[in-house]
Write an enzyme that holds these catalytic residues in place. Structure first.
Site, PDB file in Angstrom:
ATOM      1  N   GLY A 170      20.951  14.324  45.780  1.00 45.49           N
ATOM      2  CA  GLY A 170      21.957  13.927  46.757  1.00 45.49           C
ATOM      3  C   GLY A 170      23.260  13.420  46.167  1.00 45.49           C
ATOM      4  O   GLY A 170      23.982  12.654  46.806  1.00 45.49           O
ATOM      5  N   SER A 171      23.608  13.886  44.957  1.00 47.52           N
ATOM      6  CA  SER A 171      24.894  13.427  44.407  1.00 47.52           C
ATOM      7  C   SER A 171      26.060  13.970  45.236  1.00 47.52           C
ATOM      8  O   SER A 171      27.086  13.301  45.378  1.00 47.52           O
ATOM      9  CB  SER A 171      25.032  13.806  42.930  1.00 47.52           C
ATOM     10  OG  SER A 171      25.176  15.187  42.775  1.00 47.52           O
TER      11      SER A 171
ATOM     12  N   HIS B 135      27.471  26.034  46.426  1.00 47.94           N
ATOM     13  CA  HIS B 135      26.603  26.795  45.527  1.00 47.94           C
ATOM     14  C   HIS B 135      27.187  26.725  44.116  1.00 47.94           C
ATOM     15  O   HIS B 135      28.395  26.878  43.936  1.00 47.94           O
ATOM     16  CB  HIS B 135      26.517  28.247  46.003  1.00 47.94           C
ATOM     17  CG  HIS B 135      25.644  29.089  45.134  1.00 47.94           C
ATOM     18  ND1 HIS B 135      24.264  29.015  45.195  1.00 47.94           N
ATOM     19  CD2 HIS B 135      25.942  30.003  44.180  1.00 47.94           C
ATOM     20  CE1 HIS B 135      23.758  29.853  44.302  1.00 47.94           C
ATOM     21  NE2 HIS B 135      24.748  30.462  43.678  1.00 47.94           N
TER      22      HIS B 135
ATOM     23  N   THR C  81      25.897  32.139  56.316  1.00 43.11           N
ATOM     24  CA  THR C  81      25.532  33.274  57.170  1.00 43.11           C
ATOM     25  C   THR C  81      24.082  33.632  56.852  1.00 43.11           C
ATOM     26  O   THR C  81      23.487  33.072  55.931  1.00 43.11           O
ATOM     27  CB  THR C  81      26.448  34.483  56.913  1.00 43.11           C
ATOM     28  OG1 THR C  81      26.392  34.790  55.513  1.00 43.11           O
ATOM     29  CG2 THR C  81      27.878  34.205  57.330  1.00 43.11           C
TER      30      THR C  81
ATOM     31  N   ASN D 121      27.953  25.345  52.923  1.00 39.83           N
ATOM     32  CA  ASN D 121      27.051  25.124  51.784  1.00 39.83           C
ATOM     33  C   ASN D 121      27.895  25.049  50.515  1.00 39.83           C
ATOM     34  O   ASN D 121      29.009  25.586  50.468  1.00 39.83           O
ATOM     35  CB  ASN D 121      26.068  26.300  51.684  1.00 39.83           C
ATOM     36  CG  ASN D 121      25.088  26.143  50.541  1.00 39.83           C
ATOM     37  OD1 ASN D 121      24.556  25.056  50.305  1.00 39.83           O
ATOM     38  ND2 ASN D 121      24.842  27.217  49.799  1.00 39.83           N
TER      39      ASN D 121
ATOM     40  N   GLU E 227      22.801  36.075  55.427  1.00 41.94           N
ATOM     41  CA  GLU E 227      22.573  36.590  54.075  1.00 41.94           C
ATOM     42  C   GLU E 227      22.808  35.468  53.062  1.00 41.94           C
ATOM     43  O   GLU E 227      23.835  34.776  53.124  1.00 41.94           O
ATOM     44  CB  GLU E 227      23.541  37.755  53.811  1.00 41.94           C
ATOM     45  CG  GLU E 227      23.160  38.558  52.590  1.00 41.94           C
ATOM     46  CD  GLU E 227      24.205  39.630  52.287  1.00 41.94           C
ATOM     47  OE1 GLU E 227      24.340  39.994  51.120  1.00 41.94           O
ATOM     48  OE2 GLU E 227      24.907  40.059  53.234  1.00 41.94           O
ATOM     49  N   LEU E 228      21.892  35.311  52.118  1.00 42.36           N
ATOM     50  CA  LEU E 228      21.922  34.183  51.182  1.00 42.36           C
ATOM     51  C   LEU E 228      23.223  34.140  50.363  1.00 42.36           C
ATOM     52  O   LEU E 228      23.600  35.134  49.732  1.00 42.36           O
ATOM     53  CB  LEU E 228      20.722  34.286  50.227  1.00 42.36           C
ATOM     54  CG  LEU E 228      20.577  33.145  49.226  1.00 42.36           C
ATOM     55  CD1 LEU E 228      20.159  31.862  49.915  1.00 42.36           C
ATOM     56  CD2 LEU E 228      19.593  33.516  48.119  1.00 42.36           C
TER      57      LEU E 228
ATOM     58  N   MET F 181      17.333  23.195  49.639  1.00 41.28           N
ATOM     59  CA  MET F 181      16.768  24.342  48.928  1.00 41.28           C
ATOM     60  C   MET F 181      15.751  25.119  49.767  1.00 41.28           C
ATOM     61  O   MET F 181      14.687  25.482  49.297  1.00 41.28           O
ATOM     62  CB  MET F 181      16.144  23.880  47.604  1.00 41.28           C
ATOM     63  CG  MET F 181      17.116  23.141  46.697  1.00 41.28           C
ATOM     64  SD  MET F 181      18.672  24.008  46.394  1.00 41.28           S
ATOM     65  CE  MET F 181      18.276  24.827  44.879  1.00 41.28           C
TER      66      MET F 181
HETATM   67  C1  GAR Z   1      24.122  21.215  43.545  1.00 42.98           C
HETATM   68  O1  GAR Z   1      24.500  21.599  42.257  1.00 42.98           O
HETATM   69  C2  GAR Z   1      24.319  22.365  44.505  1.00 42.98           C
HETATM   70  O2  GAR Z   1      25.367  23.212  44.166  1.00 42.98           O
HETATM   71  C3  GAR Z   1      23.008  23.079  44.374  1.00 42.98           C
HETATM   72  O3  GAR Z   1      22.053  22.057  44.281  1.00 42.98           O
HETATM   73  C4  GAR Z   1      22.634  20.949  43.622  1.00 42.98           C
HETATM   74  C5  GAR Z   1      22.290  19.705  44.409  1.00 42.98           C
HETATM   75  O4  GAR Z   1      22.685  18.561  43.738  1.00 42.98           O
HETATM   76  N1  GAR Z   1      22.775  23.928  45.499  1.00 42.98           N
HETATM   77  C6  GAR Z   1      22.210  25.109  45.417  1.00 42.98           C
HETATM   78  O5  GAR Z   1      21.819  25.583  44.377  1.00 42.98           O
HETATM   79  C7  GAR Z   1      22.094  25.845  46.723  1.00 42.98           C
HETATM   80  N2  GAR Z   1      21.852  27.228  46.503  1.00 42.98           N
HETATM   81  P1  GAR Z   1      22.715  17.159  44.481  1.00 42.98           P
HETATM   82  O6  GAR Z   1      21.370  16.997  45.189  1.00 42.98           O
HETATM   83  O7  GAR Z   1      22.872  16.152  43.385  1.00 42.98           O
HETATM   84  O8  GAR Z   1      23.858  17.174  45.449  1.00 42.98           O
END
Ligand code: GAR
Length: 209
Positions: free
Chosen positions: A12-13, A105, A137, A103, A139-140, A86
């Site tokens: 959750g940063s 990514h 959307t 989102n 699509e991933l 996730m």
């Molecule tokens: C982040 O780096 C985000 O981009 C990634 O998960 C991490 C969560 O970090 N998301 C994905 O890979 C989604 N496909 P956080 O929990 O510290 O915010």
């Protein structure tokens, strides 16, 4: 004022960066599909409502998404922010939040959709890497990109250092995009996305070399 829910699965940063940003919208709740996610603690520390909706307690993705949808309706949410969430969402759920769900990514989409992005960047030997904020959307990792943070891959970078450097960029661009949506700088319309009143043709780029 726009009401925001943040969906999380892990540390959750990004949620922290969003909470620290003093958005002109209000984060009204945080949903986690994992009870042990540290993100829940962060939300509780900030007196934000939390809900744990464990995917493994639902027989199908549709039932799980329906439970999340109901929670979002209960909180009267306008904007859904996925921050390290996730789980793959069903097309039905995504359609209900069309134009209202974003989102982040850890890659310069459209390259490296899916998992293990830092590893794949290093294997390919790319000169640049970064992160992308996009609409969700069905699509991933394929919805319209709104902003990208770009960094140069250093010779000594490994997966850990890249992950850390990308995180710094994420914490910069995600609150910025969220604020643009909250204050009307970025608007999703039937005709497309408007940024400062003009059609957004390319993601807004932030560079950190
Ligand atoms: C982040 O780096 C985000 O981009 C990634 O998960 C991490 C969560 O970090 N998301 C994905 O890979 C989604 N496909 P956080 O929990 O510290 O915010």
């Amino acid at each position: 004022m726009i009401k925001i829910a943040v969906l999380v699965s892990g540390s959750g940063s990004n949620l922290q960066a969003l909470m620290d940003a003093n958005l002109s919208g209000q984060i009204v709740g945080v949903i986690s599909n994992k009870p042990a996610a540290y993100a829940l603690q962060r939300a509780q520390n900030a007196n934000i409502a939390t809900a744990v909706i464990e995917h493994k307690h639902y027989p199908t993705r549709e039932f799980f998404d329906a439970a999340m949808h109901q929670q979002l309706l209960d909180w009267d949410v306008d904007l859904v922010i996925l921050a390290g969430f996730m789980r793959i969402l069903t097309p039905g759920f995504v359609a209900q939040w069309h134009g209202k769900m974003i989102n982040i990514h850890p890659s310069l989409l459209p390259v490296y959709k899916g998992m293990h992005t830092h590893q794949r960047v290093l294997r390919t030997g790319d000169a640049y890497h970064g992160c992308t904020v996009h609409y969700v959307t069905a699509e991933l990792d394929a919805g319209q990109a709104l902003a990208q943070g770009v960094l140069r891959v250093h010779q000594h970078d490994d997966e850990d250092s890249l992950a850390k450097r990308v995180h710094v960029l994420e914490h910069l661009i995600y609150p910025q995009v969220a604020e643009w949506i909250c204050n009307g700088t970025l608007v999703h319309t039937q005709q497309g996305v408007l940024y400062r009143g003009q059609p957004l043709t390319e993601p807004v780029q932030f560079t950190k070399i």
